[in-house]
Design a protein around this motif. Structure first.
Motif, PDB file in Angstrom:
ATOM      1  N   LYS A 292      98.031 -43.507 -31.724  1.00 25.02           N
ATOM      2  CA  LYS A 292      99.472 -43.698 -31.542  1.00 25.02           C
ATOM      3  C   LYS A 292     100.071 -42.571 -30.691  1.00 25.02           C
ATOM      4  O   LYS A 292     100.935 -42.819 -29.840  1.00 25.02           O
ATOM      5  CB  LYS A 292     100.165 -43.754 -32.904  1.00 25.02           C
ATOM      6  CG  LYS A 292      99.763 -44.924 -33.791  1.00 25.02           C
ATOM      7  CD  LYS A 292     100.163 -46.268 -33.177  1.00 25.02           C
ATOM      8  CE  LYS A 292      99.004 -47.028 -32.594  1.00 25.02           C
ATOM      9  NZ  LYS A 292      99.365 -48.336 -32.020  1.00 25.02           N
ATOM     10  N   VAL A 293      99.628 -41.343 -30.929  1.00 22.13           N
ATOM     11  CA  VAL A 293     100.167 -40.205 -30.181  1.00 22.13           C
ATOM     12  C   VAL A 293      99.777 -40.287 -28.705  1.00 22.13           C
ATOM     13  O   VAL A 293     100.620 -40.101 -27.819  1.00 22.13           O
ATOM     14  CB  VAL A 293      99.693 -38.874 -30.801  1.00 22.13           C
ATOM     15  CG1 VAL A 293      99.970 -37.704 -29.860  1.00 22.13           C
ATOM     16  CG2 VAL A 293     100.391 -38.642 -32.137  1.00 22.13           C
TER      17      VAL A 293
ATOM     18  N   GLU B 236      98.838 -42.918 -27.018  1.00 24.32           N
ATOM     19  CA  GLU B 236      99.500 -44.074 -26.403  1.00 24.32           C
ATOM     20  C   GLU B 236     100.917 -43.717 -25.987  1.00 24.32           C
ATOM     21  O   GLU B 236     101.374 -44.094 -24.897  1.00 24.32           O
ATOM     22  CB  GLU B 236      99.528 -45.242 -27.384  1.00 24.32           C
ATOM     23  CG  GLU B 236      98.236 -46.016 -27.495  1.00 24.32           C
ATOM     24  CD  GLU B 236      98.324 -47.153 -28.514  1.00 24.32           C
ATOM     25  OE1 GLU B 236      97.472 -48.039 -28.456  1.00 24.32           O
ATOM     26  OE2 GLU B 236      99.243 -47.114 -29.361  1.00 24.32           O
ATOM     27  N   SER B 237     101.622 -42.981 -26.843  1.00 23.68           N
ATOM     28  CA  SER B 237     103.004 -42.614 -26.525  1.00 23.68           C
ATOM     29  C   SER B 237     103.061 -41.653 -25.343  1.00 23.68           C
ATOM     30  O   SER B 237     104.099 -41.549 -24.672  1.00 23.68           O
ATOM     31  CB  SER B 237     103.678 -41.979 -27.746  1.00 23.68           C
ATOM     32  OG  SER B 237     103.139 -40.706 -28.028  1.00 23.68           O
ATOM     33  N   ALA B 238     101.959 -40.955 -25.081  1.00 28.07           N
ATOM     34  CA  ALA B 238     101.894 -40.051 -23.933  1.00 28.07           C
ATOM     35  C   ALA B 238     101.400 -40.756 -22.671  1.00 28.07           C
ATOM     36  O   ALA B 238     101.210 -40.113 -21.631  1.00 28.07           O
ATOM     37  CB  ALA B 238     100.976 -38.871 -24.261  1.00 28.07           C
ATOM     38  N   GLY B 239     101.173 -42.070 -22.770  1.00 27.18           N
ATOM     39  CA  GLY B 239     100.734 -42.829 -21.607  1.00 27.18           C
ATOM     40  C   GLY B 239      99.254 -42.710 -21.318  1.00 27.18           C
ATOM     41  O   GLY B 239      98.807 -43.023 -20.209  1.00 27.18           O
TER      42      GLY B 239
ATOM     43  N   ALA C  93      98.056 -33.529 -25.801  1.00 23.47           N
ATOM     44  CA  ALA C  93      98.884 -34.449 -26.594  1.00 23.47           C
ATOM     45  C   ALA C  93      98.718 -34.235 -28.092  1.00 23.47           C
ATOM     46  O   ALA C  93      99.680 -34.328 -28.854  1.00 23.47           O
ATOM     47  CB  ALA C  93      98.558 -35.892 -26.227  1.00 23.47           C
TER      48      ALA C  93
END
Length: 330
Positions: free
Chosen positions: A126-127, A129-132, A259
């Motif tokens: 999840k982390v 993914e949120s950082a692209g 990240a």
């Protein structure tokens, strides 16, 4: 994130130089070994390698069992700094890190937050993914959930390492056995898309990617426990033959390290699809340092010999939590 003093690594013509100050050369070093996870055997191998390196450098070292008596063992041994050679639950997930913070004993590796996050494969996903950062799509399965993804799919425990419980289901007939293997370990299970292609791993040191290495499982379709820890069951290609995508894989690994707020060193494992696109599988904040470990192999390729690597990591041992007191009237 933990700041570990005025140390740095520099690069010259592709060779990395790791500054070593001997910061703890006059202190007694405790090496945490064994532990309470399914990876205790691998921890002992990493600890033995670390012990040998520091002993050769003239350090006073003692092995300390990372079991339920670890606090007493640390106190009775009189160690002043800890080299954390534990792997898996309790040793790599923030538990031991929190204990060492309370005891005010500096330690190697990432701090409480990054250790806890990186050990949790779902939260890591999840982390990043949120950082692209690209990672295979997945679902989180609670105790009685059934996966609803296309085949082949990868099933893995949420918080295990060393490929414990990991399997690939190629069709519905294989699903029950593979799912049972993942559920043999405590906690939830990830059902993840299988990325056809190659497996590549990247060593990251102080935010800098040292090298990307392709790892090929021999006699199995993935890097199972037996493949990883049996000599001759893996083939390594250094540097990974990724062509113009090599630097991209290195950059993705460095971004993952950042990240999850990893400190000092980590190993980021990737799948490279048939088009050359990288997908992050996980970030290991305490990668193996034993004779078959991938991280030391990549460090050596980058010009950092094993004993230098171990002493340099010890140099960077530190604490990350600061005690605070509220002043009256403020």
């Amino acid at each position: 994130w933990r700041s570990c003093g005025p140390f740095r690594i520099t690069e010259s013509a592709g060779v990395f130089l790791m500054e070593i100050a001997g910061r703890y050369r006059d202190r007694k070093v405790g090496i945490l070994t064994g532990g309470l996870s399914a990876e205790r055997e691998i921890s002992r191998r990493s600890a033995a390698a670390v012990y040998g390196a520091l002993e050769r450098r003239g350090y006073e070292v003692e092995l300390v069992e990372g079991d339920r008596s670890v606090a007493a063992g640390l106190s009775s041994s009189g160690v002043e700094v800890v080299f954390n050679a534990l792997h898996g639950r309790y040793g790599e997930d923030g538990c031991v890190q929190g204990l060492l913070e309370v005891l005010r004993i500096p330690y190697t590796g990432s701090g409480v937050q990054a250790s806890s996050l990186a050990m949790d494969k779902w939260l890591t996903k999840k982390v990043i993914e949120s950082a692209g950062i690209p990672t295979p799509a997945a679902d989180l399965l609670a105790a009685h959930d059934r996966p609803d993804r296309s085949y082949p799919m990868v099933l893995k425990p949420r918080s295990e390492g060393s490929s414990n419980g990991v399997g690939i289901a190629h069709g519905p007939e294989e699903l029950p056995a593979v799912l049972a293997g993942a559920r043999a370990f405590p906690g939830d299970v990830l059902a993840e898309d299988f990325i056809a292609g190659r497996e590549v791993t990247v060593a990251v040191l102080e935010g800098k990617p040292l090298a990307a290495m392709e790892v090929i499982a021999l006699g199995d379709e993935f890097h199972s426990w037996e493949v990883k820890y049996t000599a001759g069951r893996e083939e390594f290609i250094l540097p990974a033959p990724l062509g113009e995508r090599y630097e991209e894989a290195m950059a993705v690994a460095a971004a993952t390290h950042e990240a999850v707020q990893a400190s000092v060193y980590s190993r980021v494992d990737l799948r490279i699809d048939e088009a050359g696109n990288p997908f992050v599988l996980e970030c290991n904040t305490l990668p193996g340092l034993h004779e078959l470990g991938w991280f030391p192999r990549m460090a050596a390729f980058a010009g950092i010999e094993f004993d230098d690597l171990i002493e340099g990591l010890l140099d960077r041992a530190d604490l990350g939590v600061v005690e605070t007191v509220r002043e009256e009237g403020k």
